[in-house]
Design an enzyme around this catalytic site. Structure first.
Site, PDB file in Angstrom:
ATOM      1  N   ASP A   1       3.221  15.264 -25.040  1.00  0.00           N
ATOM      2  CA  ASP A   1       2.163  14.611 -25.808  1.00  0.00           C
ATOM      3  C   ASP A   1       2.787  13.496 -26.634  1.00  0.00           C
ATOM      4  O   ASP A   1       3.544  13.751 -27.567  1.00  0.00           O
ATOM      5  CB  ASP A   1       1.483  15.648 -26.707  1.00  0.00           C
ATOM      6  CG  ASP A   1       0.225  15.125 -27.378  1.00  0.00           C
ATOM      7  OD1 ASP A   1       0.179  13.925 -27.701  1.00  0.00           O
ATOM      8  OD2 ASP A   1      -0.708  15.924 -27.596  1.00  0.00           O
TER       9      ASP A   1
ATOM     10  N   HIS B   1      -1.342  14.016 -23.904  1.00  0.00           N
ATOM     11  CA  HIS B   1      -2.356  14.283 -24.932  1.00  0.00           C
ATOM     12  C   HIS B   1      -3.741  14.420 -24.309  1.00  0.00           C
ATOM     13  O   HIS B   1      -4.510  15.305 -24.678  1.00  0.00           O
ATOM     14  CB  HIS B   1      -2.351  13.153 -25.963  1.00  0.00           C
ATOM     15  CG  HIS B   1      -3.190  13.431 -27.156  1.00  0.00           C
ATOM     16  ND1 HIS B   1      -2.925  14.455 -28.038  1.00  0.00           N
ATOM     17  CD2 HIS B   1      -4.298  12.801 -27.648  1.00  0.00           C
ATOM     18  CE1 HIS B   1      -3.820  14.458 -29.013  1.00  0.00           C
ATOM     19  NE2 HIS B   1      -4.667  13.457 -28.798  1.00  0.00           N
TER      20      HIS B   1
ATOM     21  N   SER C   1      -7.339  17.191 -30.588  1.00  0.00           N
ATOM     22  CA  SER C   1      -6.776  16.122 -31.404  1.00  0.00           C
ATOM     23  C   SER C   1      -7.390  16.120 -32.804  1.00  0.00           C
ATOM     24  O   SER C   1      -7.283  17.106 -33.531  1.00  0.00           O
ATOM     25  CB  SER C   1      -6.964  14.784 -30.682  1.00  0.00           C
ATOM     26  OG  SER C   1      -6.156  13.783 -31.236  1.00  0.00           O
TER      27      SER C   1
END
Length: 273
Positions: free
Chosen positions: A224, A253, A95
């Site tokens: 995601d 995610h 991320s």
């Protein structure tokens, strides 16, 4: 517990486990190095030296009011890596951490970084602009800022639903995993959490991706909901010179469950190539 002081006096916590080729892991927002506990053990068990830090303002690192931007994050990482004198280094980022390791590798890591791995990463850019029409409107990130300011604790609890895909039919994510996300999130100080939203959403990593001259493995779930794949990994794969894109069907995610098990084996295989 090992700590390192950057040149601006910020105390950065890191963990350093195992021996062998170094692998450094960078966490997502608003988490800490604890998000990589499983991977740290896996890497150490397989003959690697696993290092993971708490980004400034996060986890056990100093609760910073300033420097909560991507350039400073990458510079902090560069100083830590130089302090430890790591070479033939593999960097892994999830991320926001994916953006951090891409910027570090492109702007500081030449001669040190051998491979890059990103998971659900924010590059090339999340916010919608004239040059990035497929991004999220700025209002999406304004809403995140408002939620953090109003009630960060409840915001982090609510965020776990989309983060882990707990709002999807058939989800098997545990309450414990969601609680652990909340626990880590509550360690970040408010100023750092707030400023990092701008860092992960508005930073443009296009030129960093183009500059990378080492193999990069781009891992991303096609469900995601936090960093949608079409605006991130799909575009990044077109910008890098030596990229391998793997799409994980149905994966969210958050790194958890079957996604985590498959990803971890892919990480070991990519490093060993």
């Amino acid at each position: 517990m090992p700590y390192f002081n950057t040149t601006d006096g910020t105390e950065i916590y890191y963990t350093d486990q195992g021996e062998g080729q170094p692998v450094l892991l960078s966490h997502g927002w608003p988490l800490s190095s604890d998000a990589w506990q499983v991977e740290i053990k896996l890497l150490a068990d397989n003959g690697y030296r696993a290092i993971a830090h708490d980004r400034r303002g996060h986890g056990r690192s100093a609760k910073t009011y300033t420097g909560n931007d991507m350039d400073t994050y990458a510079n902090d990482l560069a100083e830590l890596i130089e302090h430890l004198d790591l070479t033939n280094l593999v960097v892994i980022g999830h991320s926001t951490g994916g953006g951090e390791v891409v910027r570090y590798s492109a702007q500081h890591g030449v001669g040190r970084v051998a491979k890059v791995i990103t998971v659900g990463a924010v590059p090339p850019q999340m916010v919608k602009t004239d040059s990035n029409p497929g991004g999220f409107p700025i209002e999406v990130f304004d809403d995140i800022r408002a939620g953090v300011l109003k009630d960060a604790s409840q915001f982090y609890k609510d965020l776990t639903e989309a983060f882990f895909g707990a709002n999807r039919a058939g989800s098997t994510v545990s309450q414990g995993a969601k609680d652990e996300f909340w626990r880590q999130g509550m360690l970040v100080n408010l100023a750092a959490a707030y400023d990092c939203i701008k860092a992960f959403s508005e930073t443009d990593f296009t030129e960093d991706l183009k500059a990378l001259d080492v193999p990069i493995f781009l891992a991303h779930g096609d469900d995601d909901q936090i960093v949608p794949i079409d605006a991130s990994a799909m575009k990044s794969a077109e910008l890098v010179k030596h990229g391998t894109l793997k799409v994980y069907p149905g994966a969210p995610h958050g790194i958890y469950g079957g996604f985590q098990a498959e990803l971890d084996q892919d990480i070991l295989a990519f490093i060993a190539k």
